[in-house]
Motif scaffolding. Structure first.
Motif, PDB file in Angstrom:
ATOM      1  N   VAL A 183       4.098  -1.965  -9.065  1.00  0.00           N
ATOM      2  CA  VAL A 183       4.400  -2.243  -7.661  1.00  0.00           C
ATOM      3  C   VAL A 183       4.436  -3.748  -7.426  1.00  0.00           C
ATOM      4  CG1 VAL A 183       3.553  -2.005  -5.288  1.00  0.00           C
ATOM      5  CG2 VAL A 183       3.559  -0.033  -6.821  1.00  0.00           C
ATOM      6  N   HIS A 184       3.484  -4.474  -8.011  1.00  0.00           N
ATOM      7  CA  HIS A 184       3.518  -5.943  -7.923  1.00  0.00           C
ATOM      8  C   HIS A 184       4.849  -6.468  -8.445  1.00  0.00           C
ATOM      9  CE1 HIS A 184      -0.364  -7.267  -6.448  1.00  0.00           C
ATOM     10  NE2 HIS A 184      -0.981  -6.437  -7.263  1.00  0.00           N
ATOM     11  N   SER A 185       5.281  -5.925  -9.569  1.00  0.00           N
ATOM     12  CA  SER A 185       6.539  -6.357 -10.166  1.00  0.00           C
ATOM     13  C   SER A 185       7.733  -6.044  -9.260  1.00  0.00           C
ATOM     14  CB  SER A 185       6.711  -5.684 -11.525  1.00  0.00           C
ATOM     15  OG  SER A 185       7.942  -6.017 -12.090  1.00  0.00           O
ATOM     16  N   LYS A 186       7.780  -4.837  -8.719  1.00  0.00           N
ATOM     17  CA  LYS A 186       8.879  -4.450  -7.820  1.00  0.00           C
ATOM     18  C   LYS A 186       8.946  -5.367  -6.604  1.00  0.00           C
ATOM     19  CE  LYS A 186       8.884   0.525  -8.746  1.00  0.00           C
ATOM     20  NZ  LYS A 186       8.616   1.855  -8.140  1.00  0.00           N
ATOM     21  N   LEU A 187       7.781  -5.598  -5.997  1.00  0.00           N
ATOM     22  CA  LEU A 187       7.762  -6.413  -4.783  1.00  0.00           C
ATOM     23  C   LEU A 187       8.001  -7.887  -5.096  1.00  0.00           C
ATOM     24  CD1 LEU A 187       4.972  -4.660  -2.710  1.00  0.00           C
ATOM     25  CD2 LEU A 187       7.447  -4.555  -2.385  1.00  0.00           C
ATOM     26  N   SER A 188       7.604  -8.329  -6.263  1.00  0.00           N
ATOM     27  CA  SER A 188       7.886  -9.715  -6.651  1.00  0.00           C
ATOM     28  C   SER A 188       9.389  -9.929  -6.824  1.00  0.00           C
ATOM     29  CB  SER A 188       7.157 -10.076  -7.939  1.00  0.00           C
ATOM     30  OG  SER A 188       5.769 -10.127  -7.711  1.00  0.00           O
ATOM     31  N   LYS A 189      10.090  -8.920  -7.294  1.00  0.00           N
ATOM     32  CA  LYS A 189      11.555  -9.006  -7.400  1.00  0.00           C
ATOM     33  C   LYS A 189      12.204  -8.938  -6.020  1.00  0.00           C
ATOM     34  CE  LYS A 189      11.792  -7.083 -12.014  1.00  0.00           C
ATOM     35  NZ  LYS A 189      12.060  -5.891 -12.811  1.00  0.00           N
ATOM     36  N   GLN A 190      11.628  -8.111  -5.152  1.00  0.00           N
ATOM     37  CA  GLN A 190      12.165  -7.962  -3.800  1.00  0.00           C
ATOM     38  C   GLN A 190      11.931  -9.217  -2.964  1.00  0.00           C
ATOM     39  OE1 GLN A 190      11.108  -4.213  -1.995  1.00  0.00           O
ATOM     40  NE2 GLN A 190      11.278  -5.063   0.057  1.00  0.00           N
ATOM     41  N   TYR A 191      10.777  -9.833  -3.158  1.00  0.00           N
ATOM     42  CA  TYR A 191      10.409 -11.059  -2.428  1.00  0.00           C
ATOM     43  C   TYR A 191      10.095 -12.144  -3.455  1.00  0.00           C
ATOM     44  CZ  TYR A 191       9.610  -7.555   1.223  1.00  0.00           C
ATOM     45  OH  TYR A 191       9.758  -6.520   2.107  1.00  0.00           O
ATOM     46  N   PRO A 192      11.103 -12.764  -4.043  1.00  0.00           N
ATOM     47  CA  PRO A 192      10.870 -13.694  -5.157  1.00  0.00           C
ATOM     48  C   PRO A 192      10.077 -14.946  -4.773  1.00  0.00           C
ATOM     49  CG  PRO A 192      13.194 -13.680  -4.522  1.00  0.00           C
ATOM     50  CD  PRO A 192      12.521 -12.619  -3.715  1.00  0.00           C
ATOM     51  N   LEU A 207       0.824  -1.208   0.000  1.00  0.00           N
ATOM     52  CA  LEU A 207       0.000   0.000   0.000  1.00  0.00           C
ATOM     53  C   LEU A 207       0.860   1.261   0.000  1.00  0.00           C
ATOM     54  CD1 LEU A 207      -2.697   1.506   0.251  1.00  0.00           C
ATOM     55  CD2 LEU A 207      -2.499   1.204   2.729  1.00  0.00           C
ATOM     56  N   VAL A 208       1.881   1.290   0.835  1.00  0.00           N
ATOM     57  CA  VAL A 208       2.736   2.471   0.922  1.00  0.00           C
ATOM     58  C   VAL A 208       3.511   2.660  -0.382  1.00  0.00           C
ATOM     59  CG1 VAL A 208       4.733   3.472   2.101  1.00  0.00           C
ATOM     60  CG2 VAL A 208       2.865   2.485   3.436  1.00  0.00           C
ATOM     61  N   LEU A 209       4.049   1.589  -0.938  1.00  0.00           N
ATOM     62  CA  LEU A 209       4.785   1.692  -2.197  1.00  0.00           C
ATOM     63  C   LEU A 209       3.853   2.098  -3.338  1.00  0.00           C
ATOM     64  CD1 LEU A 209       7.466   1.434  -3.664  1.00  0.00           C
ATOM     65  CD2 LEU A 209       7.019  -1.010  -3.929  1.00  0.00           C
ATOM     66  N   PHE A 210       2.666   1.542  -3.364  1.00  0.00           N
ATOM     67  CA  PHE A 210       1.671   1.918  -4.375  1.00  0.00           C
ATOM     68  C   PHE A 210       1.343   3.407  -4.252  1.00  0.00           C
ATOM     69  CE2 PHE A 210      -2.870   2.635  -5.278  1.00  0.00           C
ATOM     70  CZ  PHE A 210      -2.893   2.337  -6.630  1.00  0.00           C
ATOM     71  N   SER A 211       1.069   3.861  -3.048  1.00  0.00           N
ATOM     72  CA  SER A 211       0.736   5.269  -2.820  1.00  0.00           C
ATOM     73  C   SER A 211       1.885   6.173  -3.241  1.00  0.00           C
ATOM     74  CB  SER A 211       0.402   5.509  -1.345  1.00  0.00           C
ATOM     75  OG  SER A 211      -0.692   4.719  -0.947  1.00  0.00           O
ATOM     76  N   LEU A 212       3.088   5.790  -2.865  1.00  0.00           N
ATOM     77  CA  LEU A 212       4.274   6.557  -3.222  1.00  0.00           C
ATOM     78  C   LEU A 212       4.435   6.648  -4.733  1.00  0.00           C
ATOM     79  CD1 LEU A 212       6.911   7.997  -2.402  1.00  0.00           C
ATOM     80  CD2 LEU A 212       7.978   5.735  -2.275  1.00  0.00           C
ATOM     81  N   ASP A 213       4.295   5.541  -5.421  1.00  0.00           N
ATOM     82  CA  ASP A 213       4.455   5.536  -6.881  1.00  0.00           C
ATOM     83  C   ASP A 213       3.360   6.343  -7.581  1.00  0.00           C
ATOM     84  OD1 ASP A 213       6.765   4.099  -6.617  1.00  0.00           O
ATOM     85  OD2 ASP A 213       6.025   2.275  -7.579  1.00  0.00           O
ATOM     86  N   LEU A 229       7.370 -15.035  -2.927  1.00  0.00           N
ATOM     87  CA  LEU A 229       5.989 -14.716  -2.572  1.00  0.00           C
ATOM     88  C   LEU A 229       5.171 -14.392  -3.817  1.00  0.00           C
ATOM     89  CD1 LEU A 229       6.635 -12.396   0.484  1.00  0.00           C
ATOM     90  CD2 LEU A 229       6.173 -14.836   0.494  1.00  0.00           C
ATOM     91  N   ASP A 230       3.903 -14.735  -3.770  1.00  0.00           N
ATOM     92  CA  ASP A 230       2.988 -14.411  -4.855  1.00  0.00           C
ATOM     93  C   ASP A 230       2.177 -13.183  -4.436  1.00  0.00           C
ATOM     94  OD1 ASP A 230       1.220 -14.262  -6.926  1.00  0.00           O
ATOM     95  OD2 ASP A 230       0.303 -16.230  -6.585  1.00  0.00           O
ATOM     96  N   PHE A 231       2.630 -12.000  -4.857  1.00  0.00           N
ATOM     97  CA  PHE A 231       1.990 -10.768  -4.429  1.00  0.00           C
ATOM     98  C   PHE A 231       0.597 -10.593  -5.010  1.00  0.00           C
ATOM     99  CE2 PHE A 231       5.742  -9.387  -2.361  1.00  0.00           C
ATOM    100  CZ  PHE A 231       5.237  -8.556  -1.373  1.00  0.00           C
ATOM    101  N   PHE A 232       0.349 -11.103  -6.193  1.00  0.00           N
ATOM    102  CA  PHE A 232      -0.996 -11.007  -6.758  1.00  0.00           C
ATOM    103  C   PHE A 232      -1.974 -11.725  -5.851  1.00  0.00           C
ATOM    104  CE2 PHE A 232       1.410 -10.267 -10.709  1.00  0.00           C
ATOM    105  CZ  PHE A 232       0.813  -9.089 -11.106  1.00  0.00           C
ATOM    106  N   LYS A 233      -1.611 -12.904  -5.410  1.00  0.00           N
ATOM    107  CA  LYS A 233      -2.479 -13.679  -4.516  1.00  0.00           C
ATOM    108  C   LYS A 233      -2.567 -13.025  -3.145  1.00  0.00           C
ATOM    109  CE  LYS A 233      -2.647 -18.093  -2.151  1.00  0.00           C
ATOM    110  NZ  LYS A 233      -1.815 -19.210  -1.747  1.00  0.00           N
ATOM    111  N   LEU A 234      -1.434 -12.611  -2.635  1.00  0.00           N
ATOM    112  CA  LEU A 234      -1.353 -12.040  -1.286  1.00  0.00           C
ATOM    113  C   LEU A 234      -2.176 -10.767  -1.147  1.00  0.00           C
ATOM    114  CD1 LEU A 234       0.129 -12.322   1.491  1.00  0.00           C
ATOM    115  CD2 LEU A 234       1.809 -10.734   0.566  1.00  0.00           C
ATOM    116  N   CYS A 235      -2.076  -9.869  -2.128  1.00  0.00           N
ATOM    117  CA  CYS A 235      -2.738  -8.572  -2.023  1.00  0.00           C
ATOM    118  C   CYS A 235      -4.189  -8.596  -2.500  1.00  0.00           C
ATOM    119  CB  CYS A 235      -1.947  -7.527  -2.792  1.00  0.00           C
ATOM    120  SG  CYS A 235      -0.372  -7.162  -1.995  1.00  0.00           S
ATOM    121  N   ASN A 236      -4.609  -9.663  -3.089  1.00  0.00           N
ATOM    122  CA  ASN A 236      -5.998  -9.751  -3.557  1.00  0.00           C
ATOM    123  C   ASN A 236      -6.847 -10.647  -2.671  1.00  0.00           C
ATOM    124  OD1 ASN A 236      -5.612  -8.013  -5.736  1.00  0.00           O
ATOM    125  ND2 ASN A 236      -4.803  -9.666  -6.978  1.00  0.00           N
ATOM    126  N   THR A 237      -6.327 -10.981  -1.490  1.00  0.00           N
ATOM    127  CA  THR A 237      -7.126 -11.818  -0.578  1.00  0.00           C
ATOM    128  C   THR A 237      -7.674 -10.996   0.547  1.00  0.00           C
ATOM    129  OG1 THR A 237      -5.128 -12.415   0.663  1.00  0.00           O
ATOM    130  CG2 THR A 237      -5.869 -13.930  -1.073  1.00  0.00           C
TER     131      THR A 237
END
Length: 187
Positions: A168-177, A73-79, A179-187
């Motif tokens: 942001v999904h892409s950035k965080l997926s690279k940072q946390y390889p 959320l913070v990274l999304f807001s920042l971007d 983890l599935d951020f699409f799944k994590l943030c859409n639950t």
């Protein structure tokens, strides 16, 4: 040598109105810069706090999931705010304000609403920015006789928000390889 000059009272009136837009625009940019700085600091803190999740993450631990969602959320807001700042840099004259700013206002309001519980002060300042930008857009439209297509502006805003979300999904997926951020943030 004197040159004869015919004054057009309408032009003088428009010039005086134009001058009043500049301080409001500068104030909005300065407030936006402050919010970007705050979110940048918050994002750095969250990145540091969450760095261990790269290797040891438990999906069943609600506090870990919430911490990663907060970082998203913070990274999304920042971007989003950085994108808006870039758009505001494109303002070079009164005539392009109605072209550049209208889609930024719903984006700011979206970020403000999302930050309401997380960073209330940022949320409040972003609401203030959206009010100032709204008045700037309306005043510039009155001066330039521009017309708005709110549907187009809303669609453009939604498209930009989706684009930032993917980045942001892409950035965080690279940072946390792992983890599935699409799944994590859409639950």
């Amino acid at each position: 040598m004197l040159v004869k000059y015919d004054e057009n009272p309408l032009e003088i009136k428009n010039i005086s109105h134009t001058v009043t837009l500049v301080p409001r625009l500068e104030y909005s940019v300065n407030l936006l810069d402050e919010m970007i700085e705050i979110l940048n600091g918050r994002q750095s803190e969250l990145k540091e706090t969450n760095q261990d999740f790269r290797f040891d993450f438990d999906e069943s631990d609600k506090s870990q999931v919430d911490s990663l969602k907060l970082e998203f959320l913070v990274l999304f807001s920042l971007d989003v705010l950085l994108e808006i700042k870039n758009r505001m840099k494109r303002i070079s004259h009164l005539g392009n304000i109605p072209e550049v700013l209208p889609s930024s206002i719903p984006m700011i309001r979206t970020v403000s609403a999302q930050l309401f519980d997380v960073v209330p002060m940022c949320s409040q300042k972003l609401s203030e920015i959206s009010v100032h930008l709204g008045s700037i857009v309306l005043d510039s439209a009155a001066l330039t006789t521009a017309r708005f297509d709110f549907s187009r502006s809303n669609n453009e805003s939604a498209d930009l928000l989706n684009e930032v979300k993917l980045m942001v999904h892409s950035k965080l997926s690279k940072q946390y390889p792992n983890l599935d951020f699409f799944k994590l943030c859409n639950t």
